[in-house]
Design an enzyme around this catalytic site. Structure first.
Site, short mmCIF file in Angstrom:
data_model
loop_
_atom_site.label_atom_id
_atom_site.label_comp_id
_atom_site.label_asym_id
_atom_site.label_seq_id
_atom_site.Cartn_x
_atom_site.Cartn_y
_atom_site.Cartn_z
N HIS A 278 -47.86 -17.34 -3.18
CA HIS A 278 -46.65 -17.04 -2.22
C HIS A 278 -45.35 -17.76 -2.93
CE1 HIS A 278 -44.55 -16.55 1.57
NE2 HIS A 278 -45.42 -15.51 1.96
N ASP B 27 -52.66 -12.06 3.26
CA ASP B 27 -53.03 -10.76 3.14
C ASP B 27 -54.63 -10.65 2.56
OD1 ASP B 27 -50.84 -9.12 3.57
OD2 ASP B 27 -49.91 -9.69 1.83
N1 COA Z 1 -52.77 -14.30 -9.19
C1 COA Z 1 -52.66 -15.14 -10.33
N2 COA Z 1 -51.60 -16.09 -10.89
C2 COA Z 1 -50.68 -16.09 -9.94
C3 COA Z 1 -50.69 -15.49 -8.64
C4 COA Z 1 -51.72 -14.65 -8.34
N3 COA Z 1 -51.64 -13.66 -7.17
N4 COA Z 1 -49.44 -15.65 -8.05
C5 COA Z 1 -48.84 -16.38 -8.72
N5 COA Z 1 -49.46 -16.86 -9.76
C6 COA Z 1 -49.15 -17.73 -11.05
C7 COA Z 1 -48.10 -17.25 -11.90
O1 COA Z 1 -48.73 -15.99 -12.91
C8 COA Z 1 -47.38 -18.31 -12.38
O2 COA Z 1 -48.10 -18.73 -13.38
P1 COA Z 1 -47.43 -19.38 -14.73
O3 COA Z 1 -46.61 -20.62 -14.27
O4 COA Z 1 -48.46 -19.82 -15.73
O5 COA Z 1 -46.76 -18.18 -15.44
C9 COA Z 1 -47.40 -19.07 -11.14
O6 COA Z 1 -48.59 -18.88 -10.49
C10 COA Z 1 -46.24 -19.27 -10.50
O7 COA Z 1 -46.17 -17.77 -9.75
P2 COA Z 1 -44.38 -17.08 -9.50
O8 COA Z 1 -44.98 -15.64 -10.37
O9 COA Z 1 -43.39 -17.83 -10.21
O10 COA Z 1 -44.63 -16.80 -8.09
P3 COA Z 1 -43.33 -15.92 -7.40
O11 COA Z 1 -43.08 -16.68 -6.20
O12 COA Z 1 -42.48 -15.05 -8.17
O13 COA Z 1 -44.46 -14.60 -6.87
C11 COA Z 1 -46.05 -13.43 -5.58
C12 COA Z 1 -45.08 -14.66 -5.57
C13 COA Z 1 -46.21 -13.36 -4.05
C14 COA Z 1 -44.82 -12.29 -5.77
C15 COA Z 1 -47.03 -13.41 -6.51
O14 COA Z 1 -47.84 -14.79 -6.12
C16 COA Z 1 -48.11 -12.46 -6.24
O15 COA Z 1 -47.77 -11.44 -6.99
N6 COA Z 1 -49.10 -12.19 -5.47
C17 COA Z 1 -50.22 -11.29 -5.46
C18 COA Z 1 -49.36 -10.30 -4.54
C19 COA Z 1 -49.56 -10.51 -2.96
O16 COA Z 1 -50.74 -11.01 -2.72
N7 COA Z 1 -48.66 -10.41 -2.25
C20 COA Z 1 -48.65 -10.79 -0.84
C21 COA Z 1 -47.45 -11.95 -0.64
S1 COA Z 1 -47.81 -12.22 1.21
#
Ligand code: COA
Length: 389
Positions: free
Chosen positions: A265, A321
């Site tokens: 998140h 979720d």
């Molecule tokens: N699975 C695996 N790795 C994850 C992850 C996930 N669901 N969410 C974050 N990470 C990892 C990223 O790859 C990143 O790793 P790195 O530093 O080695 O590159 C690190 O955690 C930081 O994540 P980041 O992409 O900067 O977070 P964000 O704030 O941009 O993205 C989301 C947030 C929600 C978009 C992201 O966590 C995601 O895509 N989650 C899955 C979709 C989901 O469940 N969405 C519902 C949200 S309520």
């Protein structure tokens, strides 16, 4: 000021509706902790709280609830629109289409700009109730229409959550399931300025009609990185197949640099408090069913345990979720209707933000960092070099 991808950390509004502390896992609506609201409040009361700022008194709650019940029916023209939509289309697309159409069947948007002074309080309140009341009806109707059946008419003798379950399943709602659904709606009703709420605010800032504001938000919620994740969680758990396979599946997934649905998140760096509450509800449902619950729940728990070792150090934990899909599935709701449930609930938050913003509206018009070609002269066709694209 420089460009910040995803506007991470950039305040885009000033709001008194909800508060989130992602380090400590705290979420409040109008100051009330989500844990207390999920336990003690109802969706109707929470929607009132979000929209009006304070918990209602008995008479206020009754009047608000009565209006919600009386506005559950939608014009039959909306049903006719649904009949022409492809039955295998995604329900979020149906929902956006039908909500966008509501303004035509319930006109009055010209009052949005009456004398340039903005809409009247009466218009704001009555349209918000109409839209919120219609949401569950639309999602419930589609469940039948897409199978070629007549839709089930909404009932006024049931609570919001009970009526929704009734419209989905055509069965008298089980009281425990209805209470769980009610709490799920409370949990999803609001979450500060997330992507869909931001979309609602951008649309609302142009003084577009409220059904269009909600339609913009629905489109934004539909994406897999936002509300669409709950459906994907279930598909993922089915793919894993059994709790023993969770660890190896996760390893492969991470090695392929793929996201794990329902984890991570932008704001929370600890487990989302809503995920904990949902997990508690799954336990409650398991008890209600004498220990029988979907095997997907065991797979989800195994995946959470495996992820604790590999993702927790990055601040990546289960989000709202992760368990909601397993819960809805256990209540007999089709997977593609999970995100529409999120939309039903979040409409309360979207409309609260819409109302709050109207009080001091300014159209959104951010700026950009231009990184394209410098100004240049138009090239006639015979002078262009092909193969550039
Ligand atoms: N699975 C695996 N790795 C994850 C992850 C996930 N669901 N969410 C974050 N990470 C990892 C990223 O790859 C990143 O790793 P790195 O530093 O080695 O590159 C690190 O955690 C930081 O994540 P980041 O992409 O900067 O977070 P964000 O704030 O941009 O993205 C989301 C947030 C929600 C978009 C992201 O966590 C995601 O895509 N989650 C899955 C979709 C989901 O469940 N969405 C519902 C949200 S309520």
């Amino acid at each position: 000021m420089s460009y910040v991808p995803g506007l991470q950390g950039v305040p885009a509004t000033r709001s008194s509706i909800s508060f989130l502390d992602g380090q400590q896992g705290i979420l409040t609506y109008r100051g009330y902790p989500i844990v207390e609201l999920a336990r003690h409040s109802t969706f109707e009361e929470t929607a009132y709280l979000l929209f009006h700022g304070e918990l209602p008194g008995q008479a206020e709650l009754e009047a608000f609830d009565r209006e919600l019940r009386n506005n559950r029916r939608v014009k039959y023209n909306v049903r006719e629109i649904m009949k022409f939509l492809p039955t295998d289309g995604h329900p979020m697309e149906m929902l956006q289409t039908c909500v966008a159409s509501l303004g035509m069947f319930y006109p009055g948007s010209e009052r949005m700009t009456a004398d340039g002074a903005g809409p009247t309080e009466e218009f704001v309140n009555s349209t918000a109730i109409k839209i919120l009341a219609s949401m569950a009806t639309l999602v419930g109707m589609w469940n039948h229409i897409r199978r070629g059946d007549d839709p089930v008419l909404p009932r006024t003798d049931l609570t919001y959550a009970e009526n929704f379950l009734y419209m989905m399943t055509e069965r008298e709602p089980d009281p425990v399931e209805a209470r769980i659904m009610d709490a799920c709606l409370v949990l999803h009703a609001e979450h500060t300025i997330n992507a869909s709420t931001f979309a609602a605010l951008v649309c609302g800032s142009t003084l577009a009609a409220p059904n269009l504001v909600v339609a913009s938000a629905i489109g934004t919620l539909a994406g897999p990185l936002h509300g669409g994740a709950n459906q994907r969680v279930l598909e993922m758990l089915r793919e894993i197949g059994s709790p023993e396979k969770a660890e190896s599946w996760l390893e492969k997934r991470l090695a392929n640099k793929q996201v794990v649905w329902g984890f991570g998140h932008r704001e929370y760096k600890v487990k989302d408090p809503r995920a904990d509450i949902l997990q508690g509800m799954l336990e409650q449902l398991r008890e209600h069913r004498h220990g029988e619950l979907s095997p997907l729940y065991d797979i989800a728990k195994a995946l959470e345990a495996a992820a604790a070792e590999r993702l927790a150090h990055k601040g990546v934990h289960p989000n709202v979720d992760f368990y909601s899909g397993v819960l809805y599935d256990a209540m007999g709701i089709p997977e593609d209707q999970f995100t529409p449930i999120f939309a039903i609930a979040r409409t309360a938050g979207w409309l609260a933000h819409w109302k709050e913003q109207l009080a001091q509206n300014r159209i959104y018009r951010p700026t950009q960092e231009y990184v394209g070609a410098p100004t240049r002269s138009y090239l006639p066709m015979d002078l262009r070099v092909s193969g550039h694209h």
